[in-house]
Scaffold this active site. Structure first.
Site, PDB file in Angstrom:
ATOM      1  N   CYS A  37       0.828  -1.211   0.000  1.00 33.54           N
ATOM      2  CA  CYS A  37       0.000   0.000   0.000  1.00 33.54           C
ATOM      3  C   CYS A  37       0.863   1.262   0.000  1.00 33.54           C
ATOM      4  O   CYS A  37       0.356   2.372  -0.105  1.00 33.54           O
ATOM      5  CB  CYS A  37      -0.930   0.034   1.193  1.00 33.54           C
ATOM      6  N   ASP A  39       2.693   2.392   2.571  1.00 35.45           N
ATOM      7  CA  ASP A  39       3.090   2.905   3.885  1.00 35.45           C
ATOM      8  C   ASP A  39       2.949   1.897   5.016  1.00 35.45           C
ATOM      9  O   ASP A  39       1.993   1.138   5.086  1.00 35.45           O
ATOM     10  CB  ASP A  39       2.404   4.230   4.264  1.00 35.45           C
ATOM     11  N   CYS A  63       5.337   8.075   2.372  1.00 35.25           N
ATOM     12  CA  CYS A  63       5.595   9.383   1.792  1.00 35.25           C
ATOM     13  C   CYS A  63       5.821  10.411   2.909  1.00 35.25           C
ATOM     14  O   CYS A  63       5.691  10.098   4.097  1.00 35.25           O
ATOM     15  CB  CYS A  63       4.426   9.795   0.912  1.00 35.25           C
ATOM     16  N   CYS A 106      -2.886   8.774   5.507  1.00 37.70           N
ATOM     17  CA  CYS A 106      -1.675   8.842   6.351  1.00 37.70           C
ATOM     18  C   CYS A 106      -2.063   9.142   7.795  1.00 37.70           C
ATOM     19  O   CYS A 106      -1.498   8.568   8.734  1.00 37.70           O
ATOM     20  CB  CYS A 106      -0.724   9.931   5.855  1.00 37.70           C
TER      21      CYS A 106
END
Lengths: 136, 468
Positions: A37, A39, A63, A106
């Site tokens: 995915c 992360d 990221c 995130c």
């Protein structure tokens, strides 16, 4: 896509990067996400005997927004009780970092990491109690 | 320092690190010699090449014909086989839609690769949709015929089942003679990015009109064996369209050796201006295409519209330079790439090259920096222009379909950077990039949980990751 000032600040100077001893009964470890995915976050909390989070460390693959989200929550949880830490929402993280809609996941991951670390700590505590009881 | 421009100092303050351009697959800067050739046609030589009655027009027409020769010479074609377009996307659209429409009595099937450029893949998808819509129409008509009444859209699914349209012979006859859109085979590639010739040959059908394969992939730089593919197309009477946008002018390519019938070219990938390209259309035997743009019948009726003279002149000059300098430039770029890869791989562990190193564009290097996310890495390298296969950079949350097609796993796509070296890349730049990339990867790996786990010997592939 441009990163916000706050994301850049955490990305360039991430707080609390590192590793705590996951075997320590006072450390809770939360590992969330998946490489496919894009992360993966690991958040570790060191919890005092009075139930206060006295230290936090993170390591993240992801990221800049994912790194910034983990760095931010590692700061936020310190000094908090488990209940206070568990109530940190992804919305608060997203808002603080001005995350664009495509980066909301995130902040969700950061919230999940806190919850997973607390859960791990509680399970450890419960297991320790059971084994204590068995020894008596 | 010589401050020749009053803006230089403030510009430098805003940009603390020198910018380095390593994204030459996205576009290339215009070569100074190309610009020089173009300038008169942006100024005093402004005529319309279609104005046959005066010197302004003749001058423009002569310039176009010279450029047509220069472009044709690059790929071993005749000038009259070159159709100028607005660029690669239009060339690919014209090749596929034009051939499918013109040869619709022959069939409706296309063979292409999963790793082709979006200008090919999206065109194919549009043709598929066109056909699917017509098939739906025919189903409705057939049901109306069977029931003797009007059928609504809502009734369609249940009625199709009740009347077993799947097995209906009349409907089969109708759809087999359907002349709209296309059926498309998207072939997978091998781990090295290359086509399998045996599966390609098996994919060709009697109704296959055209096979569309790129000379070089824009992301991983993989070169396809176009000469062998072309021979198979000839053998089976299938038109061969080569998307040569990334490869032409960089590596040897000849339309006769490749038995190519249609070839897409773009100017701005070979140091010419943007907004101009060409489609080579074979004359012997003569290939015909239905035009996309109708009008004054320019370009042998295949592409109406007043010609972009400065663009065409620049494109021609760019092709001429590429033809002359291609071999030495390729050698220089291969050496630079070698320097780049040696520099990176000697200082970092867990790095690998995506797809074949041998069959690759001289200026291309696609590297997976394991355990470091591509978008984060690009941020760290802000003043170096690069491209990543990571989903985060695209905003679509889908990692590169090209890297995914290699079967390396999505995590590789998330960790990959594409380096595109070009004519103006220097050794000093490469050394700077090596130093900066190494530093950036090391910093991000210090933060990366995956790197820590890998170092501890955790099997990341078989690790039980949570759902996210």
């Amino acid at each position: 896509m441009q990163y916000s000032e706050k994301v850049l600040e955490h990305f360039n100077n991430p707080r609390n990067v590192g590793t705590l001893d996951s075997a320590d009964p006072n450390v809770g470890t939360g590992l969330v996400g998946a490489p496919a995915c894009g992360d993966v976050m690991r958040l570790q909390l060191k919890i005092s005997n009075t139930g206060i989070i006295e230290d936090a460390r993170f390591k993240t693959f992801g990221c800049g927004s994912a790194i910034a989200s983990s760095s931010l929550v590692s700061e936020w949880v310190k000094g908090k009780t488990l209940e206070q830490a568990a109530s940190i929402s992804n919305k608060a993280v997203a808002q603080e970092l001005s995350l664009p809609p495509v980066k909301i996941h995130c902040s969700v991951l950061a919230e999940d990491a806190i919850k997973a670390a607390i859960e791990d700590f509680r399970q450890k505590q419960a297991a320790a109690k059971t084994s204590e009881a068995n020894h008596e | 320092m010589d401050l020749t421009s009053p803006y230089l100092s403030s510009y430098e303050a805003a940009m603390p690190k020198a910018r380095i351009y390593l994204d030459n697959h996205a576009t290339t800067p215009v070569d100074e010699r190309v610009l020089e050739a173009m300038l008169p046609y942006l100024k005093e030589k402004f005529g319309n090449a279609s104005s046959a009655s005066h010197a302004f027009g003749w001058e423009a027409e002569a310039a176009v014909e010279k450029a047509r020769q220069q472009v044709a010479a690059l790929i071993g074609a005749q000038p009259s086989e070159i159709v100028f377009t607005s660029g690669a996307t239009e060339s690919n659209n014209l090749a596929l839609k034009g051939a499918l429409d013109y040869y619709k009595t022959k069939g409706d099937h296309i063979v292409t690769l999963q790793t082709e450029h979006k200008a090919v893949l999206e065109t194919c998808k549009w043709l598929e949709r066109l056909r699917a819509e017509r098939v739906e129409e025919l189903k409705t008509l057939r049901l109306m015929q069977l029931l003797g009444r009007v059928v609504t859209e809502e009734e369609m699914p249940s009625l199709s089942q009740i009347h077993s349209l799947e097995e209906d012979s009349v409907l089969h006859l109708w759809t087999s003679t359907l002349r709209a859109g296309a059926r498309v085979t998207y072939l997978p590639v091998e781990k090295n990015g290359r086509i399998r010739l045996d599966s390609f040959e098996r994919a060709l059908q009697p109704s296959t009109v055209v096979a569309s394969i790129s000379l070089a992939n824009s992301e991983i730089g993989t070169l396809q064996p176009v000469n062998e593919i072309g021979a198979l197309c000839r053998k089976h009477g299938v038109l061969f369209h080569v998307d040569a946008v990334q490869g032409a002018g960089k590596i040897p390519f000849d339309i006769e050796e490749a038995s190519a019938d249609l070839v897409s070219l773009s100017s701005h990938k070979l140091y010419g201006p943007k907004g101009i390209g060409a489609l080579y259309v074979r004359k012997n035997p003569r290939i015909r295409l239905s035009p996309l743009l109708h009008g004054g019948g320019h370009e042998r009726g295949m592409r109406s519209g007043t010609l972009n003279i400065p663009g065409i002149v620049g494109f021609g000059k760019a092709c001429e330079i590429a033809k002359v300098e291609q071999t030495t430039e390729a050698q220089r770029l291969r050496a630079l790439r070698e320097r780049l890869w040696t520099g990176i791989s000697s200082q970092l562990d867990f790095v690998s090259v995506n797809a074949s190193m041998e069959h690759r564009l001289p200026g291309n290097l696609s590297v997976a920096f394991s355990f470091v996310e591509g978008d984060a890495l690009m941020r760290e390298l802000e003043s170096i222009a690069l491209s990543t296969g990571s989903a985060c950079a695209s905003g679509s949350l889908e990692p590169s379909y090209v890297l995914s097609a290699l079967g390396l796993g999505e995590e590789v796509a998330h960790c990959s950077l594409r380096f595109g070296l070009g004519r103006f890349s220097t050794e000093a730049e490469v050394d700077e990039v090596i130093a900066r990339v190494t530093k950036a990867v090391l910093r991000l790996r210090e933060i990366s949980i995956l790197y820590e786990m890998a170092k501890q010997g955790v099997d990341l592939k078989n690790f039980q990751w949570g759902q996210h």
